[in-house]
Design a protein around this motif. Structure first.
Motif, PDB file in Angstrom:
ATOM      1  N   VAL A 234     -26.184   1.105  16.517  1.00  0.00           N
ATOM      2  CA  VAL A 234     -27.200   0.099  16.776  1.00  0.00           C
ATOM      3  C   VAL A 234     -26.870  -0.585  17.830  1.00  0.00           C
ATOM      4  CG1 VAL A 234     -28.388  -1.503  16.522  1.00  0.00           C
ATOM      5  CG2 VAL A 234     -28.437   0.238  14.161  1.00  0.00           C
ATOM      6  N   LEU A 235     -25.390  -1.251  18.130  1.00  0.00           N
ATOM      7  CA  LEU A 235     -25.807  -2.047  19.125  1.00  0.00           C
ATOM      8  C   LEU A 235     -25.296  -1.301  20.260  1.00  0.00           C
ATOM      9  CD1 LEU A 235     -23.244  -4.775  17.472  1.00  0.00           C
ATOM     10  CD2 LEU A 235     -25.837  -4.969  18.020  1.00  0.00           C
ATOM     11  N   LEU A 299     -12.899 -12.494  24.559  1.00  0.00           N
ATOM     12  CA  LEU A 299     -11.445 -11.816  25.135  1.00  0.00           C
ATOM     13  C   LEU A 299     -11.707 -10.698  25.308  1.00  0.00           C
ATOM     14  CD1 LEU A 299      -8.775 -11.785  25.218  1.00  0.00           C
ATOM     15  CD2 LEU A 299      -8.622 -11.338  22.411  1.00  0.00           C
ATOM     16  N   ILE A 300     -12.022  -9.467  25.061  1.00  0.00           N
ATOM     17  CA  ILE A 300     -12.637  -8.163  24.891  1.00  0.00           C
ATOM     18  C   ILE A 300     -13.991  -8.365  25.981  1.00  0.00           C
ATOM     19  CG2 ILE A 300     -13.055  -6.193  23.349  1.00  0.00           C
ATOM     20  CD1 ILE A 300     -10.574  -7.141  23.253  1.00  0.00           C
ATOM     21  N   SER A 301     -14.698  -8.403  26.231  1.00  0.00           N
ATOM     22  CA  SER A 301     -15.703  -8.551  26.885  1.00  0.00           C
ATOM     23  C   SER A 301     -15.354  -8.950  28.116  1.00  0.00           C
ATOM     24  CB  SER A 301     -17.215  -9.067  25.851  1.00  0.00           C
ATOM     25  OG  SER A 301     -16.740 -10.909  26.428  1.00  0.00           O
ATOM     26  N   THR A 302     -14.469  -9.726  28.571  1.00  0.00           N
ATOM     27  CA  THR A 302     -14.491 -10.135  29.657  1.00  0.00           C
ATOM     28  C   THR A 302     -13.566  -9.476  30.260  1.00  0.00           C
ATOM     29  OG1 THR A 302     -12.586 -11.549  29.196  1.00  0.00           O
ATOM     30  CG2 THR A 302     -14.510 -12.661  30.092  1.00  0.00           C
ATOM     31  N   THR A 303     -12.426  -8.813  29.593  1.00  0.00           N
ATOM     32  CA  THR A 303     -11.162  -7.803  29.677  1.00  0.00           C
ATOM     33  C   THR A 303     -11.483  -6.920  29.996  1.00  0.00           C
ATOM     34  OG1 THR A 303      -9.538  -8.660  28.177  1.00  0.00           O
ATOM     35  CG2 THR A 303      -9.082  -6.901  28.948  1.00  0.00           C
ATOM     36  N   GLN A 304     -12.619  -6.320  30.130  1.00  0.00           N
ATOM     37  CA  GLN A 304     -13.360  -4.785  30.175  1.00  0.00           C
ATOM     38  C   GLN A 304     -14.755  -5.747  31.852  1.00  0.00           C
ATOM     39  OE1 GLN A 304     -15.946  -2.412  26.909  1.00  0.00           O
ATOM     40  NE2 GLN A 304     -17.862  -1.727  28.679  1.00  0.00           N
ATOM     41  N   PHE A 305     -15.351  -6.416  31.549  1.00  0.00           N
ATOM     42  CA  PHE A 305     -16.029  -6.806  32.231  1.00  0.00           C
ATOM     43  C   PHE A 305     -15.863  -7.326  33.591  1.00  0.00           C
ATOM     44  CE2 PHE A 305     -18.760  -5.746  29.064  1.00  0.00           C
ATOM     45  CZ  PHE A 305     -20.439  -5.449  29.728  1.00  0.00           C
ATOM     46  N   LEU A 306     -15.071  -8.053  33.584  1.00  0.00           N
ATOM     47  CA  LEU A 306     -14.449  -7.721  34.825  1.00  0.00           C
ATOM     48  C   LEU A 306     -13.444  -6.668  36.153  1.00  0.00           C
ATOM     49  CD1 LEU A 306     -12.627 -11.007  34.228  1.00  0.00           C
ATOM     50  CD2 LEU A 306     -14.446 -11.172  35.826  1.00  0.00           C
ATOM     51  N   PRO A 307     -12.971  -6.210  35.665  1.00  0.00           N
ATOM     52  CA  PRO A 307     -12.471  -4.769  36.445  1.00  0.00           C
ATOM     53  C   PRO A 307     -14.104  -4.308  36.514  1.00  0.00           C
ATOM     54  CG  PRO A 307     -10.906  -5.460  33.945  1.00  0.00           C
ATOM     55  CD  PRO A 307     -12.268  -6.144  33.793  1.00  0.00           C
ATOM     56  N   GLN A 308     -15.154  -4.282  35.678  1.00  0.00           N
ATOM     57  CA  GLN A 308     -16.121  -3.315  35.869  1.00  0.00           C
ATOM     58  C   GLN A 308     -16.317  -3.712  36.994  1.00  0.00           C
ATOM     59  OE1 GLN A 308     -18.486  -2.384  32.248  1.00  0.00           O
ATOM     60  NE2 GLN A 308     -20.224  -3.295  33.685  1.00  0.00           N
ATOM     61  N   VAL A 428     -18.769  -6.799  23.454  1.00  0.00           N
ATOM     62  CA  VAL A 428     -19.142  -5.672  24.563  1.00  0.00           C
ATOM     63  C   VAL A 428     -20.612  -5.344  24.502  1.00  0.00           C
ATOM     64  CG1 VAL A 428     -18.461  -3.445  24.986  1.00  0.00           C
ATOM     65  CG2 VAL A 428     -16.918  -5.437  24.369  1.00  0.00           C
ATOM     66  N   CYS A 429     -21.213  -4.826  23.119  1.00  0.00           N
ATOM     67  CA  CYS A 429     -22.340  -4.597  22.832  1.00  0.00           C
ATOM     68  C   CYS A 429     -23.436  -5.803  24.246  1.00  0.00           C
ATOM     69  CB  CYS A 429     -22.675  -4.506  21.488  1.00  0.00           C
ATOM     70  SG  CYS A 429     -21.653  -2.810  20.606  1.00  0.00           S
ATOM     71  N   ILE A 430     -23.238  -6.999  23.107  1.00  0.00           N
ATOM     72  CA  ILE A 430     -23.971  -8.033  23.499  1.00  0.00           C
ATOM     73  C   ILE A 430     -24.027  -7.618  25.362  1.00  0.00           C
ATOM     74  CG2 ILE A 430     -24.853 -10.659  24.104  1.00  0.00           C
ATOM     75  CD1 ILE A 430     -23.646 -10.200  21.048  1.00  0.00           C
ATOM     76  N   ALA A 431     -22.921  -8.466  25.928  1.00  0.00           N
ATOM     77  CA  ALA A 431     -22.686  -8.194  27.102  1.00  0.00           C
ATOM     78  C   ALA A 431     -23.591  -6.529  27.789  1.00  0.00           C
ATOM     79  CB  ALA A 431     -21.084  -7.985  27.637  1.00  0.00           C
ATOM     80  N   GLN A 432     -23.042  -5.778  27.627  1.00  0.00           N
ATOM     81  CA  GLN A 432     -23.665  -4.443  28.224  1.00  0.00           C
ATOM     82  C   GLN A 432     -25.286  -4.197  27.906  1.00  0.00           C
ATOM     83  OE1 GLN A 432     -21.163  -2.081  28.909  1.00  0.00           O
ATOM     84  NE2 GLN A 432     -22.480  -1.324  30.335  1.00  0.00           N
ATOM     85  N   ASN A 433     -25.835  -5.128  27.246  1.00  0.00           N
ATOM     86  CA  ASN A 433     -27.170  -4.948  26.942  1.00  0.00           C
ATOM     87  C   ASN A 433     -28.321  -5.871  27.278  1.00  0.00           C
ATOM     88  OD1 ASN A 433     -28.210  -2.556  24.630  1.00  0.00           O
ATOM     89  ND2 ASN A 433     -26.739  -4.221  23.973  1.00  0.00           N
TER      90      ASN A 433
END
Length: 533
Positions: A234-235, A299-308, A428-433
């Protein structure tokens, strides 16, 4: 007294081997598992291109691993007791290693996600078992040194994961982010089979469970797995499928809701539930659980979104994007020792509140993002996180076990780790949305000003057309080039504003930990607690 004998004369998990060999082997296996929570983050752009999918779909590579890992964590304690710690640990490492190799040979997104789930299921059983193996391999007076080695492994792995993943992606291929686990895992597997033994007390516990007919809570496990899996769909798919306008989202939302409704009474009424939800109902542990959810999300969302962000808008290579996170990882290692000393005379709730505020400042600092932001700008944002995270992690480790019976510490450890992983997936889902929705919003708002009736737009178009005319483009071609340039600038500005909104949301999430931390009770300064993963 041999290295394999404790202070009270009982045999330990070291068998006839030097316990430091076990410490190194266990730390190596844990290092490999924790590394995979971050090593693929900087490679998502390569994975997206290689498998012909969008960036939001590629993000499933991260979230699917975290959810599968969390599912296994709930069952690891009982399975290790019931079927033998050594056997279950070997099985976990074997599944993790094999699925890592299969991830490296994945031919489509579907196959990669399937193998990634298997990898998470294998990895989820490794961390809690590593802690108990170390505790049983060393006499009490030497356990602190053993856990220090283990702690360094779990702190260094996520810190250097993005750098290793970036270098492998740039110089070999994204497949090697997974294939690298093959030789390491096989080596660790052989060493574990040779050196690890189940201590007599574990063998006696296994015999007792078998004689009493204590069975694994399969129904509870399936309900937890169904709830987490359906919620993840769902997310992850909601924004792309127009949320409840999609039959798929409605179906999985119903599945998640029904699983949750059935899961709560089932787990609360079992004598041996797969997850002891009564712990979350306690003020102390429940607050720690919620803080860890928010911390994992950041922790996880910033580790993904900063490189992105740095790869998409600033043209960084995967290696350079990984290096952006490197100094923050180094600061985290140093702060682990600093926070450990501070915990000797400062209450956990104050350290957690301070750490959350520091992280919130780091997220707010990122809202100064603009087209000229430098490497050091992104690096410092990660350093702020590196300062704050150890204050939270180590403090939760001591605060969450306050008032919990010794027989329930395994459940407590599993739940705290579940909170970190599930929080990371939700983050990650909240940040992506948020990114997708705010891009649409800013596209609409900024697009209103791209009109021939707007004086600023006409002036910009005229200047851009003149610029391209001076560089050899004919009249119509110069105007087309100018229009293309304006469109590109518009899209860049839209993306920058959307990322700024993401960091605002993450800052708010960090600040939610402050009032939760203040709910915690005071603990004995310097109290030792099991090491969290």
């Amino acid at each position: 007294m041999s290295a394999a004998t404790a202070a009270d004369g009982t045999a330990t998990a070291a068998g006839g081997h030097n316990p430091w060999i076990i410490a190194v082997v266990v730390a190596l296996a844990t290092f490999m598992e924790v590394l995979d929570t971050t090593i693929a983050n900087v490679a998502l752009r390569y994975i997206s291109g290689g498998l012909a999918v969008g960036p939001d779909e590629a993000a499933w590579v991260v979230t699917s691993y975290l959810v599968a890992n969390a599912v296994t964590l709930t069952a690891s304690s009982f399975l290790a007791k019931r079927y033998g710690r050594k056997a279950f640990f070997l099985w976990s490492v074997g599944v993790f290693t094999l699925s890592s190799i299969l991830c490296g040979f994945a031919w489509s997104l579907e196959s990669l996600l399937f193998f990634r789930v298997l990898q998470g299921l294998g990895g989820g059983g490794m961390a809690p078992l590593a802690q108990s193996i170390l505790a049983d391999s060393f006499p009490p007076e030497k356990r602190g040194q053993a856990f220090a080695l283990y702690g360094v492994a779990i702190v260094v792995a996520p810190a250097i994961g993005p750098t290793i993943g970036g270098w492998l992606s740039d110089n070999a291929s994204w497949h090697w982010c997974f294939l690298i686990n093959g030789p390491i895992g096989l080596g660790a597997l052989c060493l574990m089979y040779w050196v690890i033994e189940d201590p007599p007390k574990a063998v006696a516990e296994r015999r007792r469970l078998r004689e009493q007919g204590v069975r694994f809570d399969l129904v509870g496990f399936l309900l937890v797995a169904t709830f987490l899996g359906a919620l993840e769909v769902v997310l992850d798919e909601g924004q792309r499928k127009d949320w409840f306008g999609s039959n798929l989202i409605v179906t999985f939302a119903l599945i998640a809701g029904l699983a949750f409704a059935a899961m709560i009474p089932w787990l609360l009424t079992r004598d041996n539930p797969v997850v002891d939800l009564r712990l979350i109902g306690r003020r102390q542990f429940g607050a720690c659980f919620l803080v860890m959810l928010a911390t994992g999300a950041i922790l996880i969302s910033t580790t993904q979104f900063l490189p992105q962000l740095t790869q998409e808008l600033y043209g960084y290579t995967a290696t350079l994007s990984g290096l952006v996170l490197g100094p923050g990882g180094a600061v985290t290692v140093v702060m682990m020792f600093v926070a450990g000393r501070l915990s000797g005379f400062i209450q956990p709730k104050w350290l957690i509140a301070t750490g959350a505020c520091v992280i919130a400042v780091g997220m707010l600092d990122l809202t100064r993002l603009n087209g000229q932001s430098s490497f050091s700008f992104f690096m410092w944002s990660r350093i702020y996180i590196g300062i704050g995270l150890p204050m939270i992690f180590l403090s939760i480790t001591s605060a969450s076990y306050q008032g919990i019976d010794k027989g329930r510490t395994d459940q407590a450890s599993a739940l705290i780790n579940v909170a970190r992983n599930v929080g990371g997936s939700i983050g990650v889902c909240i940040a992506q949305n948020t990114l997708a929705y705010r891009q649409q919003f800013h596209q609409s708002r900024l697009g209103e000003h791209v009109s021939s009736v707007e004086p600023a737009y006409r002036e910009t178009l005229g200047q851009a057309t003149a610029y391209f005319s001076q560089r050899g483009f004919a009249g119509p071609d110069a105007e087309r080039q100018a229009l293309a340039w304006i469109a590109q600038q518009l899209q860049t500005q839209v993306a920058l504003w959307a990322y700024i909104d993401v960091f605002k949301v993450l800052s708010i999430m960090a600040m939610t930990a402050v009032p939760l931390a203040l709910l915690l009770k005071s603990t004995k300064p310097g109290g030792q607690a099991p090491v969290g993963h």
